[in-house]
Scaffold this motif. Sequence first.
Motif, PDB file in Angstrom:
ATOM      1  N   LEU A 111       0.831  -1.200   0.000  1.00  0.00           N
ATOM      2  CA  LEU A 111       0.000   0.000   0.000  1.00  0.00           C
ATOM      3  C   LEU A 111       0.870   1.257   0.000  1.00  0.00           C
ATOM      4  CD1 LEU A 111      -2.708  -1.101   2.570  1.00  0.00           C
ATOM      5  CD2 LEU A 111      -2.870  -1.099   0.085  1.00  0.00           C
ATOM      6  N   TYR A 112       0.293   2.323  -0.548  1.00  0.00           N
ATOM      7  CA  TYR A 112       1.009   3.592  -0.704  1.00  0.00           C
ATOM      8  C   TYR A 112       1.748   4.008   0.561  1.00  0.00           C
ATOM      9  CZ  TYR A 112       1.647   8.636  -1.101  1.00  0.00           C
ATOM     10  OH  TYR A 112       2.182   9.903  -1.083  1.00  0.00           O
ATOM     11  N   GLN A 113       1.041   3.962   1.702  1.00  0.00           N
ATOM     12  CA  GLN A 113       1.652   4.485   2.932  1.00  0.00           C
ATOM     13  C   GLN A 113       2.831   3.637   3.420  1.00  0.00           C
ATOM     14  OE1 GLN A 113      -1.566   3.708   2.550  1.00  0.00           O
ATOM     15  NE2 GLN A 113      -2.503   2.840   4.364  1.00  0.00           N
ATOM     16  N   ASN A 114       2.937   2.403   2.921  1.00  0.00           N
ATOM     17  CA  ASN A 114       4.043   1.535   3.342  1.00  0.00           C
ATOM     18  C   ASN A 114       5.163   1.423   2.301  1.00  0.00           C
ATOM     19  OD1 ASN A 114       2.444   0.972   5.587  1.00  0.00           O
ATOM     20  ND2 ASN A 114       1.462  -0.747   4.570  1.00  0.00           N
ATOM     21  N   GLN A 115       5.043   2.192   1.220  1.00  0.00           N
ATOM     22  CA  GLN A 115       6.027   2.025   0.144  1.00  0.00           C
ATOM     23  C   GLN A 115       7.382   2.626   0.512  1.00  0.00           C
ATOM     24  OE1 GLN A 115       4.231   3.629  -3.415  1.00  0.00           O
ATOM     25  NE2 GLN A 115       2.679   2.027  -3.473  1.00  0.00           N
ATOM     26  N   ASP A 116       8.436   1.979  -0.017  1.00  0.00           N
ATOM     27  CA  ASP A 116       9.793   2.472   0.155  1.00  0.00           C
ATOM     28  C   ASP A 116      10.035   3.549  -0.906  1.00  0.00           C
ATOM     29  OD1 ASP A 116      12.465   2.962   0.224  1.00  0.00           O
ATOM     30  OD2 ASP A 116      13.095   0.885  -0.121  1.00  0.00           O
ATOM     31  N   THR A 117      10.128   4.810  -0.457  1.00  0.00           N
ATOM     32  CA  THR A 117      10.222   5.917  -1.422  1.00  0.00           C
ATOM     33  C   THR A 117      11.510   5.860  -2.237  1.00  0.00           C
ATOM     34  OG1 THR A 117      10.976   7.249   0.431  1.00  0.00           O
ATOM     35  CG2 THR A 117       8.748   7.643  -0.342  1.00  0.00           C
ATOM     36  N   ASP A 118      12.516   5.137  -1.744  1.00  0.00           N
ATOM     37  CA  ASP A 118      13.745   5.009  -2.532  1.00  0.00           C
ATOM     38  C   ASP A 118      13.481   4.261  -3.830  1.00  0.00           C
ATOM     39  OD1 ASP A 118      15.138   6.336  -0.656  1.00  0.00           O
ATOM     40  OD2 ASP A 118      15.990   4.562   0.313  1.00  0.00           O
ATOM     41  N   LEU A 119      12.389   3.494  -3.853  1.00  0.00           N
ATOM     42  CA  LEU A 119      12.061   2.740  -5.071  1.00  0.00           C
ATOM     43  C   LEU A 119      11.245   3.574  -6.058  1.00  0.00           C
ATOM     44  CD1 LEU A 119      11.204  -0.741  -3.507  1.00  0.00           C
ATOM     45  CD2 LEU A 119      13.284  -0.085  -4.722  1.00  0.00           C
ATOM     46  N   TRP A 120      10.823   4.774  -5.630  1.00  0.00           N
ATOM     47  CA  TRP A 120      10.107   5.640  -6.573  1.00  0.00           C
ATOM     48  C   TRP A 120      11.106   6.144  -7.604  1.00  0.00           C
ATOM     49  CZ3 TRP A 120       6.699   9.229  -2.941  1.00  0.00           C
ATOM     50  CH2 TRP A 120       5.744   8.420  -2.309  1.00  0.00           C
TER      51      TRP A 120
END
Lengths: 421, 115
Positions: free
Chosen positions: A264-273
């Motif tokens: 889910l969005y809130q648990n995503q690792d932003t480094d992977l964006w």
Amino acid sequence: MSFMNQQTLIPHLFRTEYQKIVSVLTGLFGIDHIEVAEDIVSDTFLLASESWSIKGPPENPEAWLYVVAKNKTKDYLKRNAIFAKTILKEIAYTTTTFEELQIDLTKKNIKDSQLAMIFVVCHPCNSMEAQIGLALNLLCGFSPDEIATAFLTNKEVIYKRLQRAKEALRLQNVKITTPTAEEIKSRISSVLMTLYLLFNEGYYSSNQDITLRKDLCFEAMRLTYMLIENKQTNKPATNALLSLMCFHSSRFNARFNQIGEIILYQNQDTDLWDRELINKGEYFLNQAAQGNEITKYHLEAGIAFWHSFKIETGEKWKNILLLYNQLLIIEYSPMAALNRTYAFAKVYGNKEAIIEAEKINLPNNHLYHSLLGELYIEFDNIQAIAHFQNAFSLSKSSADKIIISNKIMECEQKINELNHL
Amino acid sequence: MNDFLLIFRADYGNIPKASAEELQERTQKWMNWIGGIAAQNKLTDRGNRLFPTGKIVRPDNIITDGPYMEIKEAILGYSLVKAVSYDDAVELSKGCPVLAFGGNVEVREISQILV
């Protein structure tokens, strides 16, 4: 091309070149003979794989394909004199014999033919479903087999759907010509809608094959970019659509864990964006801001833009809420109504949001119950569990069921902790 | 479901002057209210606001400026909503921000002209 080996070169060229040559040849033969064009191009690729596996790929594989396709076309016309006569009659050029026939595979004509084909494929005589199938087949070089896998259905269904769609274009006597300014104006919105749905098919599908889903998204972006490259179709709405696609696909790799479960969005690792895609999204959003027109793509791109900030500022959710309000005013959808309520909770708190949620009343939607469960979690775990249980029984995908049962466990744990105090 | 016209009325004198920030907040309240109706799939047309100026045309070519000399309340704007009954339409109107200025919402069912 040197970085590609034999195994990847031909599939790669098939994706990029198949539809270009089909577009040009179909433009030449007319929609009635689209299968002839497809056969000639398939034959060309067959010859390529045979010949290249022995001699190795030529220096300029694209040019090789174009020359062979041209020769095969001329051979075909020589062998099928009756066909040649019919098409020569139809061809607008002043050609009188097939020897003089110009098969124009220059960059410019390829672009023009592809644009013409996009408008043919997205012709309103076909249903959206059929248009998406045709787009994948004729513009992206997907086989009926691959399309069937993407749509989670069987090959025969897709094969029939494509046949019927092509027949409909014939019956309508759709001409493959560069669309006029008038045609672009009246039909661009349905073209954009088809590309939007094609992208969503890849982004939101329940298909487990992540590579295939990425392919669908990539193809939708490629076709949208093609519209941006053409001055006539480079509209604010087109830029907004591509912006939206860039923002969404920037999170593609963060949305799944190693075993393919949704994160889910809130648990995503932003480094992977993907920062590069986020920057592109911002660029096209700026381009989309020209003019006064605000389409749903503008609003959805705006929402996706605010989601590209992980940091929670007050501004973020206020803006997202405002954009969802505007989106719903333009066009209702249950998904937008649910997301609006989520944003409402972020701005005004869960208690206020529960009142809003109850008003939108979507009792048969599992996401509706998941949302209510989420909103109740803070202060009424028993209500939360009841909603999550509803969500569990209504949801159809196993990925969703895993997420929901984790939520139920979380609530039960909280109740236990409270009982032990 | 039938269409209902919501007419927003208030006395312009009762609407306090607002700073830029307060104006933004006011817009947000309207958007939340209309968005809330749209989220229920009950918005037919968000409608429009009206300028405070106006003219009244009466028989014998008598034209006056606005209705506000005689009556204090003026129409600020209107929206069209879908509802199953008057009760339902009234329920939708309850959160209207115009009520905060002592204004009111007139709820009228649309009688379709079939031509």
